[in-house]
Scaffold this motif. Structure first.
Motif, short mmCIF file in Angstrom:
data_model
loop_
_atom_site.label_atom_id
_atom_site.label_comp_id
_atom_site.label_asym_id
_atom_site.label_seq_id
_atom_site.Cartn_x
_atom_site.Cartn_y
_atom_site.Cartn_z
N LEU A 11 69.04 13.74 14.20
CA LEU A 11 67.67 14.25 14.21
C LEU A 11 66.89 13.73 15.43
CD1 LEU A 11 66.84 16.07 11.93
CD2 LEU A 11 65.38 14.26 11.09
N GLY A 12 67.08 12.44 15.74
CA GLY A 12 66.44 11.84 16.92
C GLY A 12 66.84 12.60 18.17
N LEU A 13 68.15 12.87 18.30
CA LEU A 13 68.65 13.60 19.47
C LEU A 13 68.05 15.00 19.50
CD1 LEU A 13 72.41 12.57 19.53
CD2 LEU A 13 70.62 11.90 21.11
N GLY A 14 67.95 15.61 18.28
CA GLY A 14 67.38 16.96 18.18
C GLY A 14 65.94 16.96 18.67
N ILE A 15 65.17 15.93 18.25
CA ILE A 15 63.76 15.87 18.66
C ILE A 15 63.65 15.69 20.18
CG2 ILE A 15 61.66 14.49 18.51
CD1 ILE A 15 62.35 14.09 15.57
N ALA A 16 64.53 14.79 20.70
CA ALA A 16 64.51 14.57 22.16
C ALA A 16 64.83 15.88 22.87
CB ALA A 16 65.54 13.50 22.52
N PHE A 17 65.82 16.63 22.34
CA PHE A 17 66.20 17.90 22.97
C PHE A 17 65.04 18.89 22.92
CE2 PHE A 17 67.75 22.24 22.29
CZ PHE A 17 68.36 22.46 23.52
N LEU A 18 64.38 18.96 21.72
CA LEU A 18 63.27 19.91 21.57
C LEU A 18 62.12 19.58 22.51
CD1 LEU A 18 63.12 20.44 17.71
CD2 LEU A 18 63.76 22.08 19.45
N THR A 19 61.85 18.25 22.64
CA THR A 19 60.75 17.84 23.52
C THR A 19 61.06 18.25 24.96
OG1 THR A 19 60.55 15.93 22.10
CG2 THR A 19 59.29 15.86 24.11
N MET A 20 62.31 17.97 25.39
CA MET A 20 62.69 18.32 26.75
C MET A 20 62.64 19.84 26.94
SD MET A 20 65.63 15.56 27.35
CE MET A 20 66.52 16.43 28.59
N ARG A 21 63.12 20.55 25.91
CA ARG A 21 63.16 22.01 25.99
C ARG A 21 61.75 22.58 26.11
NH1 ARG A 21 66.03 26.60 23.64
NH2 ARG A 21 65.07 28.19 24.92
N GLN A 23 59.12 21.05 27.22
CA GLN A 23 58.56 20.71 28.53
C GLN A 23 59.09 21.67 29.58
OE1 GLN A 23 59.09 16.67 29.58
NE2 GLN A 23 57.12 16.10 28.78
N TRP A 24 60.38 21.95 29.49
CA TRP A 24 61.01 22.85 30.45
C TRP A 24 60.39 24.24 30.33
CZ3 TRP A 24 64.07 27.25 29.78
CH2 TRP A 24 64.70 27.72 30.94
N GLU A 25 60.20 24.68 29.06
CA GLU A 25 59.64 26.02 28.84
C GLU A 25 58.22 26.12 29.38
OE1 GLU A 25 60.24 28.34 25.56
OE2 GLU A 25 62.40 28.18 25.76
N ALA A 26 57.45 25.00 29.15
CA ALA A 26 56.06 25.00 29.63
C ALA A 26 56.05 25.11 31.16
CB ALA A 26 55.35 23.74 29.18
N GLY A 27 56.95 24.35 31.83
CA GLY A 27 57.05 24.40 33.30
C GLY A 27 57.42 25.79 33.75
N GLU A 28 58.41 26.37 33.06
CA GLU A 28 58.89 27.71 33.40
C GLU A 28 57.75 28.72 33.26
OE1 GLU A 28 62.28 30.22 34.26
OE2 GLU A 28 61.66 28.18 34.64
N LEU A 29 56.97 28.54 32.19
CA LEU A 29 55.87 29.47 31.92
C LEU A 29 54.83 29.38 33.03
CD1 LEU A 29 54.41 31.36 29.93
CD2 LEU A 29 53.36 29.35 28.95
N ARG A 30 54.51 28.11 33.39
CA ARG A 30 53.52 27.92 34.44
C ARG A 30 53.97 28.62 35.73
NH1 ARG A 30 53.55 22.31 34.26
NH2 ARG A 30 53.16 22.25 32.05
N TYR A 31 55.27 28.44 36.03
CA TYR A 31 55.81 29.04 37.25
C TYR A 31 55.73 30.56 37.18
CZ TYR A 31 59.26 30.51 40.68
OH TYR A 31 59.88 31.12 41.71
N GLN A 32 56.14 31.11 36.01
CA GLN A 32 56.15 32.57 35.86
C GLN A 32 54.75 33.15 36.00
OE1 GLN A 32 58.05 34.18 32.44
NE2 GLN A 32 60.01 33.23 32.89
N LEU A 33 53.78 32.43 35.38
CA LEU A 33 52.41 32.94 35.42
C LEU A 33 51.88 32.95 36.84
CD1 LEU A 33 50.81 31.35 32.25
CD2 LEU A 33 51.47 33.71 32.65
N LYS A 34 52.21 31.86 37.56
CA LYS A 34 51.74 31.78 38.94
C LYS A 34 52.32 32.95 39.74
CE LYS A 34 52.31 28.23 41.78
NZ LYS A 34 52.73 26.87 41.99
N GLN A 35 53.61 33.17 39.49
CA GLN A 35 54.32 34.23 40.20
C GLN A 35 53.67 35.58 39.92
OE1 GLN A 35 56.32 32.92 42.55
NE2 GLN A 35 57.93 34.36 41.96
#
Ligand code: ADP
Length: 451
Positions: A11-21, A23-35
């Motif tokens: 579960l801990g690993l799952g939470i770490a994965f979800l948090t990273m995911r 964050q990655w999605e938020a970054g990706e979204l920011r990039y896409q919106l800017k584009q």
């Protein structure tokens, strides 16, 4: 417990994965919106600029009576054509692609109109072009501008779509992370409860038990010292009484009252001696002198010693067949234990019964490891041991007999433990009892037969 820990780690690993995911999605979204944002405005601006430049060429040509150079116009218009083709791969939605197709077609119409205008301007020569000459060009330009505006709006709509989708993805991820956190918390609680139940509670119980045991042992030790002191003081006068009786006994007529009294006194002296010896043995157990012994030897010796005495009470002491089992033992002490057990069996039978002596091989847990063992057994068909007596069976000074000391079994346990073994028993009230002296067996080559 291992399962719980594994679940928490996963579960801990799952939470770490979800948090990273997320964050990655938020970054990706920011990039896409800017584009998307910059792309929409860039498309409109660049197209507008290109078109305006073409129109200027045509309008200025008309005003100055200098028709635009057909080659320059063709080059500029071709640039816009290329630009339209370059935008196509950047479009994401079907609506954008269909608009771009319309722009493409409208641009062809525009080019046709502009080519007609250029030819018209060339035929006019020095005459000024009329407003009507530009009508077709103006119409096609407006149509193109409108289409490009529509494309910009569509582009922004697709941005909103991306935003909505990403928002919903992020919400899902957040819900998942929250649920995982709650689960982690619950699993943590469960782990805490299991650790408390399986480790802390037993530890506390063991602590209380060892404290009680320590207290008992301290009491027993002082009791043992007292018993040994008294026994020692009794032993000397007892020896003197025994010697005096021995001298007197020879003078009494056989069959006389005096001879009968002397026999009673002799028997009681023997009993007293046994009690004194047990007290002393309990207070100061002798050193254990270990040497290789075959299991059937002490059994045979005890049989030879006690069978005649027991026969008087019609108790048959049977020596059963015993395989050749080598043990490391203090012969004297093991004999002492067997005598105690046989005497207890005889007392449990009273009259008319059978006591069986035998040795057998087995495997048992001794000292935390599985061992090859020899078990010396004393089986009786006496009255058995009732549950309330079983609870205190090995307690020193616990006896159910009027003449007992309650020391026989506690001395036996101590001796067997000093041999690295255990004393076990099975009993069925009303049917009988079997005591087993479990001792580590020696392999034929002399090493201990540990698994
Ligand atoms: P003692 O023999 O002096 O009573 P032990 O420690 O040898 O002391 O025995 C304690 C008690 O265990 C006995 O008083 C008796 O009640 C019970 N006991 C021991 N061995 C047997 C047996 N074989 N069958 C029934 N009860 C037994």
């Amino acid at each position: 417990m291992a399962g719980l820990i594994a679940a928490i780690v996963i579960l801990g690993l799952g939470i770490a994965f979800l948090t990273m995911r997320s964050q990655w999605e938020a970054g990706e979204l920011r990039y896409q919106l800017k584009q998307v944002d910059s792309e929409s405005f860039r498309i409109a601006d660049q197209f507008g600029d290109h078109l305006r430049r073409l129109n200027d060429m045509l309008f200025q040509g008309g005003r100055n009576h200098t028709p635009p150079d057909a080659r320059v116009f063709a080059r500029n218009s071709h640039e816009l054509d290329l630009w339209i083709d370059a935008q196509k791969p950047k479009l994401t939605s079907q609506a954008e692609r269909s608009l771009m197709q319309q722009i493409d077609n409208a641009y062809d119409d525009y080019l046709r109109a502009s080519t007609e205008l250029v030819i018209r301007l060339q035929t006019l020569g020095n005459q000024s072009a009329k407003e009507d000459d530009y009508a077709s060009l103006r119409r096609e330009s407006r149509r193109l501008f409108d289409l490009v505006q529509a494309l910009t709006r569509e582009h922004l709509a697709s941005r909103d779509h991306v935003l909505a989708r990403a928002n919903s993805d992020l919400t899902h991820l957040r819900v998942l992370a929250l649920v995982s956190l709650v689960l982690l918390f619950l699993l943590g609680l469960a782990l805490g409860a299991v650790v408390y139940r399986d480790m802390i509670v037993p530890l506390r119980v063991r602590l209380v038990e060892s404290e009680t045991l320590l207290e008992r042992q301290e009491k027993l030790a002082s009791l043992g010292v007292l018993a040994a002191g008294v026994a020692h003081e009794i032993r000397n006068p007892l020896t003197a009484i025994k010697a005096a009786l021995f001298i007197r006994q020879r003078k009494f007529e056989p069959g006389s009252q005096e001879a009968a009294d002397a026999q009673v006194i002799d028997r009681e002296i023997l009993r007293l001696e046994r009690i004194v010896n047990e007290f002393l043995l309990f207070a100061r157990p002798g050193e254990c002198q270990l040497s290789p012994v075959l299991a059937h030897e002490p059994l045979r010796e005890v049989h030879a010693l006690l069978a005649p005495e027991l026969a008087k009470s019609n108790i048959r002491l049977v020596l059963q067949e015993t395989p050749s089992l080598r043990i490391l033992a203090d012969d004297e002490q093991i004999r002492q234990v067997l005598i105690n057990l046989v005497r207890n069996s005889a007392e449990a039978i009273g009259r008319d019964g059978v006591i069986k002596l035998r040795g057998r091989a087995g495997r048992k847990h001794l000292g935390g490891k599985e061992c090859e063992v020899a078990i010396l057994e004393v089986e009786d068909n006496g009255k058995g041991i009732p549950p309330d007596v079983q609870k205190r069976l090995f307690d020193p000074f616990f006896t159910t007999k009027s003449t007992g000391t309650g020391l026989g079994l506690s001395i036996a346990v101590r001796i067997v433990q000093a041999h690295g073994g255990v004393l076990e028993y099975q009993t069925a009230p009303g049917l009988g009892t079997t005591f087993g002296i479990v001792l580590p067996r020696q392999a034929a080559d002399g090493g201990l037969g540990a698994a």
